[in-house]
Design an enzyme around this catalytic site. Structure first.
Site, short mmCIF file in Angstrom:
data_model
loop_
_atom_site.label_atom_id
_atom_site.label_comp_id
_atom_site.label_asym_id
_atom_site.label_seq_id
_atom_site.Cartn_x
_atom_site.Cartn_y
_atom_site.Cartn_z
N ASP A 94 2.63 -9.31 6.67
CA ASP A 94 1.53 -9.80 6.02
C ASP A 94 2.36 -10.77 5.16
OD1 ASP A 94 -0.21 -8.24 7.87
OD2 ASP A 94 -0.72 -6.52 5.76
N GLY A 97 0.67 -1.31 0.18
CA GLY A 97 -0.13 0.16 0.17
C GLY A 97 0.87 1.20 0.22
N GLY A 113 -2.87 -10.22 9.12
CA GLY A 113 -3.17 -10.94 8.34
C GLY A 113 -3.33 -9.82 6.31
O1 F6P Z 1 -0.80 -5.06 7.46
C1 F6P Z 1 -0.74 -4.76 8.66
C2 F6P Z 1 -1.28 -5.45 9.40
O2 F6P Z 1 -1.16 -5.17 11.02
C3 F6P Z 1 -2.34 -5.73 9.43
O3 F6P Z 1 -1.93 -7.35 9.70
C4 F6P Z 1 -3.63 -5.52 10.38
O4 F6P Z 1 -4.89 -6.10 9.67
C5 F6P Z 1 -3.53 -3.97 9.53
O5 F6P Z 1 -1.97 -3.96 9.71
C6 F6P Z 1 -3.74 -3.74 11.43
O6 F6P Z 1 -3.84 -1.64 11.24
P1 F6P Z 1 -2.90 -0.72 12.40
O7 F6P Z 1 -1.74 -1.46 13.44
O8 F6P Z 1 -3.65 0.72 12.12
O9 F6P Z 1 -4.52 -1.51 14.00
#
Ligand code: F6P
Length: 366
Positions: free
Chosen positions: A145, A121, A188
């Site tokens: 992920d 992303g 993930g």
């Molecule tokens: O992309 C990494 C990740 O840890 C994902 O596995 C999870 O869905 C997301 O980021 C969680 O994001 P945040 O740290 O914004 O809660």
């Protein structure tokens, strides 16, 4: 000292943090300073550091190459997975294109190249920014992920799997003692890489991943089979956060900033299974524990190989490349190909799906 076409490089971490980011920064600084005599600037909080005025950054010297940095979790530079410069959230609720602030920041710091450590992303956004501002860029893949395409592994994945397997090692004895079904929800996003790897290594009876459909009846039948054939009244169920409920909807939670994140599929399964079978269930949601801690040995090796190769690419003026891991070695690929493909989900024909099924694990219906 070998010749380099660049003298001043910036390095930043972007997107969610993970274990091994500091090991990458350390390798970048070590190679850049020792081999090429470059100056290295660590940008604070990802793209935000270049959008702020005054600019937010720190000059990185060989002090950043210590063994302490190698072992540290998180990122010493800070990061963000919000604040897309093309649609920057403003206090009044609107969004604004602040991409020029980022580009001007790179110019103001007089950087010859930017090394970006990110997931699919943030790499997409940064690629667009660098293209617009004609900024030479090299990418280094990181994400628990493991969904960045064209690399077998991204920094942080192996450490996250280690955390998950440790958790399953802790859950199994208490499951056995109380004759319970332990459901462990793992991160993930839309990919099941963490769940599949951890489930195999942790001896799960059921592994549910977003890429393969399942039925609750089949999960219940598997748990019944474990009881009847093995005499075991306890079991381990691993579920990836991106797995949908039976009606096809995802289990999500609204965060304070209004954004939605995956979360809740473990509790959904627990309730649903309780109505289909006698066994007592308990749910563990591993959450951000998976992103912390010291990096595993293999993440440190990956981070070091990536950091050194990225600097070598910059020194040779080979921009627009992402370092990648393939066939037990480091190489590089075109960043545009990564951006075009997007997140890499798990292929249901992945040999590890076959491995899990070969062990008797229920992995869904495909
Ligand atoms: O992309 C990494 C990740 O840890 C994902 O596995 C999870 O869905 C997301 O980021 C969680 O994001 P945040 O740290 O914004 O809660």
């Amino acid at each position: 000292m070998p010749k380099s076409v660049v003298k001043r490089i910036g390095v930043m971490t972007s997107g969610g943090d993970c274990a091994g980011l500091n090991a990458v920064i350390r390798a970048v600084v070590a190679r850049a300073v020792r081999a090429y005599g470059m100056e290295v600037f660590g940008i604070t909080d990802g793209s935000l550091g270049l959008m702020c005025r005054p600019l937010q950054y720190q000059k990185l010297d060989l002090n950043a190459c210590s063994g302490t940095v190698l072992r540290m979790g998180g990122t010493m530079l800070g990061t963000t997975n919000k604040g897309d410069p093309f649609a920057y959230p403003m206090p009044d609720g609107t969004s604004k294109d602040r991409s020029q602030d980022f580009i001007d920041g790179v110019k103001e710091l007089n950087l010859d190249a930017l090394l970006v450590i990110g997931g699919d992303g943030s790499l997409g956004i940064l690629r667009r920014l660098c293209r617009q501002g004609d900024i030479p860029m090299i990418a280094i893949p990181k994400t628990i992920d493991n969904d960045v395409p064209f690399t077998e592994s991204a920094v942080g994945f192996n450490s996250a799997v280690r955390v998950c397997v440790d958790a399953l090692d802790h859950l199994q004895p208490t499951a056995a003692s109380h004759h319970r079904v332990m459901i462990c929800e793992m991160m993930g996003r839309d990919a099941g890489h963490i769940a599949l790897h951890s489930g195999i290594a942790g001896g799960a009876d059921v592994i549910l991943i977003p890429e393969i459909p399942y039925t609750l009846d089949a999960v219940a039948a598997k748990l019944k089979q474990v009881h009847e054939e093995e005499g075991r009244r306890h079991a381990l169920v691993v579920v990836a956060e991106g797995v949908a409920m039976e009606d096809g909807n995802s289990a999500t939670m609204k965060m304070a900033d209004g954004q939605r994140r995956y979360g809740g599929i473990g509790h959904y399964l627990s309730e649903a299974l309780s109505s289909l079978m006698e066994a007592e269930t308990r749910v563990t949601v591993l959450g951000h524990v998976q992103r912390g801690g010291t990096p595993s040995a293999s993440d440190r090796v990956l981070a070091s190989a990536f950091g050194v190769h990225a600097v070598d690419l910059a020194a040779r003026g080979r921009f627009g490349r992402m370092v990648a891991w393939r066939d037990r070695g480091v190489m590089d690929v075109n960043i545009d190909d990564i951006v075009a493909v997007g997140a890499r989900q798990l292929d249901p024909r992945d040999p590890l799906v076959h491995t899990a099924r070969g062990l008797g694990t229920y992995v869904g219906e495909l």
